[in-house]
Design a protein around this motif. Structure first.
Motif, PDB file in Angstrom:
ATOM      1  N   MET A 137       0.882  -1.212  -0.038  1.00 13.77           N
ATOM      2  CA  MET A 137      -0.045  -0.080  -0.258  1.00 13.77           C
ATOM      3  C   MET A 137       0.613   1.195  -0.072  1.00 13.77           C
ATOM      4  O   MET A 137       0.172   2.360  -0.438  1.00 13.77           O
ATOM      5  N   THR A 138       2.119   1.100   0.414  1.00 14.97           N
ATOM      6  CA  THR A 138       3.008   2.290   0.656  1.00 14.97           C
ATOM      7  C   THR A 138       4.343   2.653  -0.020  1.00 14.97           C
ATOM      8  O   THR A 138       4.775   3.821  -0.427  1.00 14.97           O
ATOM      9  N   GLU A 139       4.666   1.531  -0.790  1.00 13.20           N
ATOM     10  CA  GLU A 139       5.998   1.607  -1.203  1.00 13.20           C
ATOM     11  C   GLU A 139       6.066   1.778  -2.878  1.00 13.20           C
ATOM     12  O   GLU A 139       5.062   1.281  -3.355  1.00 13.20           O
ATOM     13  N   ALA A 140       6.987   2.333  -3.499  1.00 14.01           N
ATOM     14  CA  ALA A 140       6.825   2.535  -4.800  1.00 14.01           C
ATOM     15  C   ALA A 140       6.886   1.491  -5.742  1.00 14.01           C
ATOM     16  O   ALA A 140       6.399   1.736  -6.888  1.00 14.01           O
ATOM     17  N   TRP A 141       7.515   0.400  -5.426  1.00 14.73           N
ATOM     18  CA  TRP A 141       7.747  -0.871  -6.159  1.00 14.73           C
ATOM     19  C   TRP A 141       6.324  -1.510  -6.357  1.00 14.73           C
ATOM     20  O   TRP A 141       6.107  -1.881  -7.568  1.00 14.73           O
TER      21      TRP A 141
END
Length: 239
Positions: A130-134
């Motif tokens: 939900m939060t990381e760029a990948w």
């Protein structure tokens, strides 16, 4: 038919869905007694993967997934599927170690969203997804905005995944909470919900919600079948 290598067990509940959906689709496409050519490396989710999540040791997780990918290649796999959204954090390590083509859940889902004109979605999954760029960038590169969830909702979705669904448990109260979340997201002008965890479809009815719900497990399984049958169907068309 190409042989597909699957890294599963994260969790086993969603790996079952992949196995069934891929085989059903191959049988429907080819008829007769056809089934999918698969090699599966099934992890012990607790020791082989979730432990690295808790400690933040992503280099250790990379080594586990890369090793699994290498074993699948040695077993004859021609392509690779990671049967988990969060596991795509380790996708680059798996590809580099094995040299196998990846059927990417992010790519397949972004293709579907773009084809259907979705430009603002909510991505539900583990806290990493939900939060990381990948996880987000595959959507954002297509001009698809990913709506931010409130921290308390992110924590609750993550809890439901790790404490319940990954263990194969579907809790009625959690189903109600997820339905409430989707209703709240509709009020924020979100156009669609992406179930960015392969277990979430166990708790969310994709047909009975106030917003369209995209089941990444089903989308990924269909993409896998397209890849597996691509060469055979091209050969038949040319004959």
């Amino acid at each position: 038919m190409r042989k597909l290598g699957i890294i599963g067990g994260a969790s086993w509940s969603s790996t079952v869905l992949y196995y069934e959906q891929i085989n059903r689709a191959v049988a429907a496409r080819l008829g007769g007694l056809h089934s999918a050519r698969l090699v599966i490396e099934s992890l012990d989710f607790e020791s082989d993967y979730a432990a690295y999540h808790r400690s933040g040791d992503w280099a250790g997780a990379d080594r586990v997934i890369a090793g699994a990918a290498e074993r699948l290649k040695a077993a004859g796999a021609e392509g690779l599927l990671l049967a988990s959204n969060t596991m795509h954090k380790n996708a680059e390590a798996a590809q580099q170690a094995s040299g196998l083509a990846l059927v990417d859940i992010r790519q397949a889902t972004a293709d579907r969203l773009q084809a259907e004109g979705r430009t603002r979605v909510a991505l539900l999954g583990t806290r990493f997804t939900m939060t990381e760029a990948w996880a987000r960038e595959h959507y954002e590169k297509r001009g698809i905005a990913v709506c931010e969830l409130l921290p308390e909702w992110r924590a609750e979705v993550d809890r439901i995944i790790y404490e319940e669904l990954a263990a194969g448990r579907v809790v009625r109260d959690s189903q109600r909470k997820l339905k409430t979340l989707i209703t709240e997201l509709q009020k924020q002008k979100v156009q669609a919900i992406v179930l960015g965890c392969t277990e979430l479809v166990m708790a969310v009815d994709v047909r009975a919600n106030v917003l369209p719900v995209y089941d990444t497990t089903a989308i990924h399984a269909r993409a896998a079948v397209e890849w597996m049958l691509e060469e055979a169907e091209e050969a038949r068309a040319a004959a």
